[in-house]
Design an enzyme around this catalytic site. Structure first.
Site, PDB file in Angstrom:
ATOM      1  N   GLU A  54      58.585 -20.571  94.044  1.00 18.60           N
ATOM      2  CA  GLU A  54      58.024 -21.664  95.067  1.00 18.60           C
ATOM      3  C   GLU A  54      57.991 -21.164  96.261  1.00 18.60           C
ATOM      4  OE1 GLU A  54      58.710 -25.818  94.358  1.00 18.60           O
ATOM      5  OE2 GLU A  54      58.365 -25.412  92.388  1.00 18.60           O
TER       6      GLU A  54
ATOM      7  N   HIS B  60      52.867 -32.435 101.793  1.00 17.52           N
ATOM      8  CA  HIS B  60      52.653 -31.614 100.787  1.00 17.52           C
ATOM      9  C   HIS B  60      51.170 -30.902 101.059  1.00 17.52           C
ATOM     10  CE1 HIS B  60      52.383 -29.627  97.044  1.00 17.52           C
ATOM     11  NE2 HIS B  60      53.678 -29.550  96.817  1.00 17.52           N
TER      12      HIS B  60
ATOM     13  N   ARG C  91      56.208 -24.901 103.778  1.00 19.10           N
ATOM     14  CA  ARG C  91      55.252 -26.248 103.466  1.00 19.10           C
ATOM     15  C   ARG C  91      54.423 -26.627 104.672  1.00 19.10           C
ATOM     16  NH1 ARG C  91      57.564 -30.082  99.301  1.00 19.10           N
ATOM     17  NH2 ARG C  91      57.393 -28.547  97.466  1.00 19.10           N
TER      18      ARG C  91
ATOM     19  N   HIS D 205      54.421 -36.529 101.862  1.00 16.03           N
ATOM     20  CA  HIS D 205      55.168 -36.420 100.464  1.00 16.03           C
ATOM     21  C   HIS D 205      56.703 -36.547 100.668  1.00 16.03           C
ATOM     22  CE1 HIS D 205      56.119 -34.061  96.845  1.00 16.03           C
ATOM     23  NE2 HIS D 205      56.657 -33.342  97.605  1.00 16.03           N
TER      24      HIS D 205
ATOM     25  N   ARG E  30      61.604 -29.549 104.509  1.00 15.80           N
ATOM     26  CA  ARG E  30      62.380 -29.289 103.257  1.00 15.80           C
ATOM     27  C   ARG E  30      61.937 -28.208 102.524  1.00 15.80           C
ATOM     28  NH1 ARG E  30      61.946 -31.221  98.167  1.00 15.80           N
ATOM     29  NH2 ARG E  30      59.762 -32.160  98.637  1.00 15.80           N
TER      30      ARG E  30
HETATM   31  C1  SIN Z   1      56.024 -29.472  94.003  1.00 19.56           C
HETATM   32  O1  SIN Z   1      56.101 -29.231  92.763  1.00 19.56           O
HETATM   33  O2  SIN Z   1      55.160 -28.753  94.777  1.00 19.56           O
HETATM   34  C2  SIN Z   1      56.768 -30.378  94.785  1.00 19.56           C
HETATM   35  C3  SIN Z   1      58.281 -30.085  94.589  1.00 19.56           C
HETATM   36  C4  SIN Z   1      58.880 -30.562  95.752  1.00 19.56           C
HETATM   37  O3  SIN Z   1      58.671 -31.439  96.608  1.00 19.56           O
HETATM   38  O4  SIN Z   1      60.011 -30.144  96.033  1.00 19.56           O
END
Ligand code: SIN
Length: 533
Positions: A116, A244, A291, A353, A388
């Protein structure tokens, strides 16, 4: 009236972990409260991407470094180290051994670690794209095995009970405020009861619902934050609301998240004409930038060019079979609204988010009010700083759920906590409540809050926007408070009162913080060295 040793408010990973850890002592009585009819109704259930742990060639130091970098220099290093050190063993013990969650494995039977954004290693454990569903199912099943946990559903906490607020114990004014449980609105019986507890734990989740577009479920109205603030708790970092980057933009799919793991598997953001644009904003990380940067880049592209959305292309990077197997929920949900992700790009927009700030707590989840703990998204351990790192929130709920339970157990064993009696705490007085709750007023006011927050306290802020937001929210709060004092209680009314309080906390914190950092971006007060786009 009910009395208990520990009252836990909230049924996500943080609340349930706290309850089940405490319940290992059969002498403990625990009440777990959820405003919903269903224990699964939480942000935890909605989590898609997964839960961070240590991947191959990984280390505590490397994970700490990634957390601090994503947090844009505002994270609490001690909290990051606690997460990185205690997270993997707690995950193994509670989620894998006790809750029997089966995370995905690769062809060799080894854990299948996902990638990620802003993670320097593949280290995300997942259950396809429904990790939250699996975790929630496992934890709820585990919770039900404990006889000493009483679950109260359809029960909304209205306010925390604190002695000074009832002028009952003048000594408390010198010792500081202490919490002794909560007034709880029982929707089935349509009445407010006192639930008195030696220790109270807020695990109510976040506040995404104060924004017009959000990934969060209906209960994320800032309930815990607002209750704690009214009781006198210290709130920090409320301005750091994370957006998000990729929410499905299609009618009938409001708030549906397209996990960051899609970009982790090679997905690329494109403008509507099909051109990639992230290199312009983050040449090093591109689509896997932190993010805050990706969300703001999309926002800027949309606003500057008048796009209603941008596109996320995964079809060119994964075979249809691999896609359907890795992201089955996303495949189904997109198909339902007419997008075949194996053939075409996914229309996406950013949405509110996660709240990185919250009730200020120490490394044991203790805040500024005696006997009151906060855990999970409602709390601010400082871990997330100004932004975060993806997939750290489930682990934070797990680690601090265990820590809060440990601290409470030590405290309860060491002292004889005073649980107030019926005589100490007055019953709920609803004699002045003459009007029935009007759903049109509640919905209208809620939408006004959401619009104000979206336009003036969103991805890009300025003194002008924030001043306007605060003025309008204060006016609305006065109206809502008057309405609240005359109107028979409902869950919607409680939520509305909390939502306007939470919105003001965010807007005022954003107004006072003139430095752009992480997910708090001030167009009017950019200083040298701030991380921009
Ligand atoms: C996601 O799956 O993109 C969200 C996961 C998160 O908010 O940590």
């Amino acid at each position: 009236m009910k009395t208990t040793d520990v009252l836990v408010i909230g049924s996500g990973i943080a609340g349930i972990t706290t309850a089940i850890r405490l319940a290992r002592n059969p002498a403990r009585r625990i009440i777990l409260l959820t405003r919903s009819a269903d224990l699964h109704d939480s942000n935890t259930f909605q989590a898609q991407g997964g839960i961070v742990t240590h991947g191959p060639d990984d280390s505590v130091d490397l994970l700490v470094k990634d957390i601090l970098e994503a947090g844009a220099g505002a994270s609490h290093p001690e909290a990051a180290r606690i997460l990185a050190e205690e997270g993997p063993p707690r995950l193994e013990e509670v989620l894998i051994q006790q809750a029997k969650i089966q995370f995905d494995r690769d062809q060799d039977g080894k854990p299948a670690f996902g990638q990620e954004a802003a993670h320097s290693r593949r280290r995300i454990l997942h259950v396809k794209d429904g990790t939250g569903i699996a975790i929630s199912n496992g934890l709820v099943a585990l919770l039900k095995k404990f006889q000493n946990i009483e679950v109260l559903s359809n029960a909304t906490a209205v306010d925390l009970i604190t002695y000074p607020h009832h002028s009952k114990n003048p000594l408390d004014n010198y010792r500081g405020i202490t919490c002794h449980g909560a007034y709880v609105f029982d929707r089935s019986g349509n009445a407010v009861h006192r639930t008195l507890a030696a220790k109270t734990v807020l695990a109510t989740g976040g506040l995404g619902r104060i924004y017009r577009h959000t990934t969060n479920p209906a209960g994320a109205r800032g309930d815990g934050l607002a209750m704690a603030f009214r009781a006198g708790a210290r709130i920090v970092n409320a301005e750091y609301v994370q957006f998000h980057p990729t929410i499905l933009a299609a009618p009938g799919a409001e708030g549906f998240l397209i996990t960051e793991a899609v970009r982790g598997e090679g997905g690329v953001l494109l403008d509507p004409a099909g051109f990639p644009f992230m290199e312009k904003y983050a040449p090093e990380w591109k689509d896997l930038a932190p993010r805050d940067i990706v969300a703001r880049a999309i926002h800027v592209e949309m606003e500057a060019n008048g796009y209603s959305h941008v596109l996320l292309d995964i079809a060119s990077h994964m075979s249809p079979d691999a896609l359907k197997s890795r992201f089955p929920h996303i495949y189904e949900q997109c198909k339902r609204v007419g997008v075949d992700i194996t053939l075409e790009s996914i229309p996406v927009v950013p949405a509110a988010h996660y709240s990185c700030g919250g009730i200020a707590v120490d490394v044991w989840g203790r805040g500024s009010i005696g006997n009151l703990y906060a855990v999970g998204e409602v709390a601010c351990t400082g871990l997330h700083g100004a932004n975060r790192l993806a997939s750290t929130s489930l682990l934070e709920g797990l680690v601090w759920g265990c820590r809060v339970a440990q601290d409470i157990e030590v405290e309860l064993l060491a002292s004889h906590p005073v649980v107030p009696t019926r005589e100490d705490i007055p019953a709920w007085d609803e004699s002045g409540l003459i009007t029935d709750s009007d759903p049109a007023l509640i919905q209208g006011d809620m939408q006004t809050i959401q619009n104000i927050m979206w336009h003036y306290v969103g991805l890009i802020r300025s003194a002008d926007r924030l001043t306007r937001a605060i003025r309008e929210l204060r006016h609305l709060q006065t109206e809502i408070e008057t309405f609240y004092r005359n109107t028979k209680l409902s869950d919607g009314l409680i939520g509305l009162r909390n939502a306007v309080e939470a919105a003001l906390l965010v807007a005022e914190a954003a107004y006072h913080n003139r430095q752009s950092r992480g997910c708090h971006f001030r167009a009017d007060a950019v200083e040298a060295g701030d991380r921009l786009l």
